[in-house]
Write a protein that holds these residues in place. Structure first.
Motif, mmCIF file in Angstrom:
data_model
loop_
_atom_site.group_PDB
_atom_site.id
_atom_site.type_symbol
_atom_site.label_atom_id
_atom_site.label_comp_id
_atom_site.label_asym_id
_atom_site.label_seq_id
_atom_site.Cartn_x
_atom_site.Cartn_y
_atom_site.Cartn_z
ATOM 1 N N PHE A 92 0.854 -1.187 0.000
ATOM 2 C CA PHE A 92 0.000 0.000 0.000
ATOM 3 C C PHE A 92 0.892 1.240 0.000
ATOM 4 O O PHE A 92 1.582 1.510 0.998
ATOM 5 N N LYS A 93 0.891 1.981 -1.073
ATOM 6 C CA LYS A 93 1.642 3.241 -1.132
ATOM 7 C C LYS A 93 0.715 4.374 -0.699
ATOM 8 O O LYS A 93 -0.354 4.580 -1.282
ATOM 9 N N LEU A 94 1.096 5.110 0.339
ATOM 10 C CA LEU A 94 0.266 6.185 0.852
ATOM 11 C C LEU A 94 0.373 7.404 -0.060
ATOM 12 O O LEU A 94 1.446 7.681 -0.626
ATOM 13 N N ASP A 95 -0.731 8.137 -0.193
ATOM 14 C CA ASP A 95 -0.684 9.338 -1.039
ATOM 15 C C ASP A 95 0.059 10.458 -0.309
ATOM 16 O O ASP A 95 0.372 10.361 0.886
ATOM 17 N N ALA A 96 0.355 11.526 -1.044
ATOM 18 C CA ALA A 96 1.208 12.595 -0.506
ATOM 19 C C ALA A 96 0.600 13.246 0.733
ATOM 20 O O ALA A 96 1.299 13.545 1.709
ATOM 21 N N ASP A 138 9.049 4.541 6.039
ATOM 22 C CA ASP A 138 9.285 5.754 5.259
ATOM 23 C C ASP A 138 10.582 5.649 4.461
ATOM 24 O O ASP A 138 11.009 6.620 3.851
ATOM 25 N N GLN A 139 11.202 4.463 4.484
ATOM 26 C CA GLN A 139 12.486 4.261 3.820
ATOM 27 C C GLN A 139 12.339 3.277 2.656
ATOM 28 O O GLN A 139 11.461 2.408 2.678
ATOM 29 N N PRO A 140 13.209 3.389 1.657
ATOM 30 C CA PRO A 140 13.167 2.421 0.557
ATOM 31 C C PRO A 140 13.616 1.049 1.023
ATOM 32 O O PRO A 140 14.362 0.910 1.985
ATOM 33 N N ARG A 141 13.170 0.024 0.328
ATOM 34 C CA ARG A 141 13.526 -1.336 0.715
ATOM 35 C C ARG A 141 14.960 -1.690 0.334
ATOM 36 O O ARG A 141 15.549 -2.585 0.921
ATOM 37 N N GLU A 142 15.500 -1.008 -0.652
ATOM 38 C CA GLU A 142 16.907 -1.190 -1.018
ATOM 39 C C GLU A 142 17.672 0.079 -0.689
ATOM 40 O O GLU A 142 17.158 1.187 -0.851
ATOM 41 N N ARG A 143 18.900 -0.089 -0.226
ATOM 42 C CA ARG A 143 19.721 1.051 0.167
ATOM 43 C C ARG A 143 19.970 1.956 -1.030
ATOM 44 O O ARG A 143 20.484 1.508 -2.057
ATOM 45 N N PRO A 144 19.622 3.245 -0.933
ATOM 46 C CA PRO A 144 19.836 4.150 -2.070
ATOM 47 C C PRO A 144 21.314 4.463 -2.258
ATOM 48 O O PRO A 144 22.104 4.438 -1.308
ATOM 49 N N VAL A 145 21.684 4.780 -3.489
ATOM 50 C CA VAL A 145 23.065 5.142 -3.796
ATOM 51 C C VAL A 145 23.373 6.551 -3.305
ATOM 52 O O VAL A 145 24.473 6.839 -2.830
ATOM 53 N N VAL A 146 22.376 7.437 -3.419
ATOM 54 C CA VAL A 146 22.490 8.808 -2.920
ATOM 55 C C VAL A 146 21.260 9.100 -2.074
ATOM 56 O O VAL A 146 20.214 8.458 -2.241
ATOM 57 N N PRO A 147 21.322 10.043 -1.147
ATOM 58 C CA PRO A 147 20.146 10.368 -0.333
ATOM 59 C C PRO A 147 18.968 10.800 -1.206
ATOM 60 O O PRO A 147 19.142 11.501 -2.207
ATOM 61 N N LEU A 148 17.792 10.342 -0.829
ATOM 62 C CA LEU A 148 16.590 10.687 -1.591
ATOM 63 C C LEU A 148 16.180 12.128 -1.323
ATOM 64 O O LEU A 148 16.303 12.626 -0.204
ATOM 65 N N THR A 149 15.665 12.772 -2.357
ATOM 66 C CA THR A 149 15.117 14.116 -2.196
ATOM 67 C C THR A 149 13.726 14.013 -1.567
ATOM 68 O O THR A 149 13.098 12.942 -1.615
ATOM 69 N N PRO A 150 13.211 15.105 -0.996
ATOM 70 C CA PRO A 150 11.859 15.056 -0.420
ATOM 71 C C PRO A 150 10.801 14.575 -1.412
ATOM 72 O O PRO A 150 9.865 13.868 -1.032
ATOM 73 N N ALA A 151 10.946 14.939 -2.685
ATOM 74 C CA ALA A 151 9.971 14.530 -3.691
ATOM 75 C C ALA A 151 10.038 13.031 -3.976
ATOM 76 O O ALA A 151 9.053 12.432 -4.423
ATOM 77 N N GLU A 152 11.184 12.409 -3.730
ATOM 78 C CA GLU A 152 11.358 10.981 -4.010
ATOM 79 C C GLU A 152 10.948 10.101 -2.836
ATOM 80 O O GLU A 152 10.791 8.891 -2.997
ATOM 81 N N ARG A 153 10.774 10.680 -1.670
ATOM 82 C CA ARG A 153 10.465 9.870 -0.487
ATOM 83 C C ARG A 153 9.010 9.420 -0.507
ATOM 84 O O ARG A 153 8.114 10.189 -0.845
ATOM 85 N N GLU A 154 8.807 8.165 -0.131
ATOM 86 C CA GLU A 154 7.465 7.591 -0.108
ATOM 87 C C GLU A 154 7.256 6.856 1.215
ATOM 88 O O GLU A 154 8.221 6.460 1.873
ATOM 89 N N LYS A 155 5.990 6.682 1.575
ATOM 90 C CA LYS A 155 5.643 5.897 2.754
ATOM 91 C C LYS A 155 4.730 4.749 2.331
ATOM 92 O O LYS A 155 3.820 4.939 1.528
ATOM 93 N N HIS A 156 5.047 3.578 2.877
ATOM 94 C CA HIS A 156 4.339 2.368 2.479
ATOM 95 C C HIS A 156 3.880 1.590 3.703
ATOM 96 O O HIS A 156 4.540 1.603 4.739
#
Length: 371
Positions: A151-155, A241-259
């Motif tokens: 379930f991906k939560l909306d903004a 609130d974090q990606p399931r795979e470790r990101p290569v660079v820190p995510l920007t606010p626009a790229e962050r998602e909550k699931h």
């Protein structure tokens, strides 16, 4: 050399067929043609093995498709009640014989629901034999038909709840889940008095767990997870609130998602409806996430953890970039040197090669440790 090759080919060549003169088995004759089945025993075994393999593959494909479609059909009414677009135009999508997908969207607080089936390779007897053998070697290895509801939560919903990682999972998932879920490395594992002994909580702070268990008065999460029927299929539930795979660079606010991610074992086709209460409860659980009231110190500690992780990822990315640049420069210098040497005379090239050989020999001798 030629005689050796002839010997090898001779050993590989099957012996010539010798027609037995005393054949007394069953045979079929038609004019000048004679078929004697006893002479083709090996071929019969090979054909029987091939037919058995094909039969298992067809049956395994049927079982997987039946399981996925039975669950999908049993829960379709629930999805239709919750989403404006509960499924795609083609319904459940198959990707090969073990993977099935469905995508739902159009609900308040939920941007989308991605339903993913990852079933056992029943269509491939060799893989089944491998899984069985690995189970005998590693008793913790327990392959099963996996169902993930993401379930991906909306903004708007994501902005109204704190940043945290939290999960409840079956203890037999410990061996594998942290290798598959980088986000769960933010948490610490502990038992909880209100949960069955087969389940554990993974949380950053106890305050998060207390709030989530009390956030929705209409739903008792601990009671839901203590139900024997639900326990048969439950593997894990997580809010992250974090990606399931470790990101290569820190995510920007626009790229962050909550699931909110629910992981289940797929029930047999004749019991597909048994997971409806568990899936239905997820919608109530998600709607209650906004009622959390974490302590200010808990929020500040979790914010600090995320800042430190982003800093670490950023530093590693910069370090890796510098190493790549250094390797590129080294490769460019090496290429330029090779081009320069290639334009020299043969005698000069020989001198340079001999010089490089002596330098390499000195370096290797300098690394030898005398004992």
């Amino acid at each position: 050399m030629a005689s050796l090759l002839v010997k090898i080919l001779g050993a590989m060549t099957p012996p010539p067929f010798v027609q037995p003169t005393d054949y007394d088995g069953w045979q079929v004759k038609w004019k000048f043609l004679v078929f004697r089945p006893r002479l083709f025993q090996n071929q019969a075994y090979l054909l029987a093995g091939l037919l058995a393999y094909v039969a298992i593959a067809i049956y395994g494909k049927y079982v997987n498709s039946k399981r996925a479609n039975a669950w999908y059909n049993a829960h379709l009414t629930l999805l239709q009640d919750q989403f404006a677009s509960p499924t795609s135009a083609s319904g459940l999508i198959a990707d090969g014989y073990t993977d099935f997908f469905n995508f739902s969207t159009g609900r308040r607080a939920i941007a989308s629901l991605h339903t993913v089936f990852s079933l056992r390779p029943r269509q491939d007897p060799l893989q089944l034999i491998y899984h069985f053998g690995w189970q005998m070697y590693d008793l913790r290895y327990n392959p099963y038909d996996e169902l993930i509801l993401d379930f991906k939560l909306d903004a708007e919903m994501a902005a109204s709840i704190p940043d945290y990682v939290w999960a409840v999972l079956a203890k037999d998932e410990f061996a594998s889940i942290k290798h598959k879920r980088w986000d769960l490395t933010f948490t610490r594992t502990a038992d909880h008095a209100s949960l069955p002994a087969s389940l554990s909580v993974m949380t950053e702070w106890a305050d998060v767990t207390d709030n989530l268990f009390k956030a929705t008065p209409a739903l008792s999460l601990t009671k839901l997870l203590s139900d024997p029927i639900n326990l048969k299929y439950f593997k894990s539930i997580s809010v992250t609130d974090q990606p399931r795979e470790r990101p290569v660079v820190p995510l920007t606010p626009a790229e962050r998602e909550k699931h909110v991610i629910l992981c289940l074992a797929v029930p047999p086709a004749d019991k597909a409806a048994e997971t409806i209460p568990l899936v239905s409860a997820m919608f109530t659980f998600i709607d209650g996430l906004t009622k959390m009231n974490l302590r200010p110190e808990t929020r500040s500690k979790m914010k600090k953890v995320r800042e430190d992780v982003d800093k670490e990822i950023r530093e590693e990315a910069v370090k890796e970039k510098k190493e790549e640049v250094a390797e590129d420069k080294k490769a460019a210098r090496r290429k330029a040197e090779l081009e320069r040497v290639s334009r020299l005379s043969a005698a000069e090239q020989k001198k340079i090669i001999e010089r490089d050989r002596k330098r390499a020999l000195k370096r290797s001798q300098g690394k030898v440790v005398r004992k």
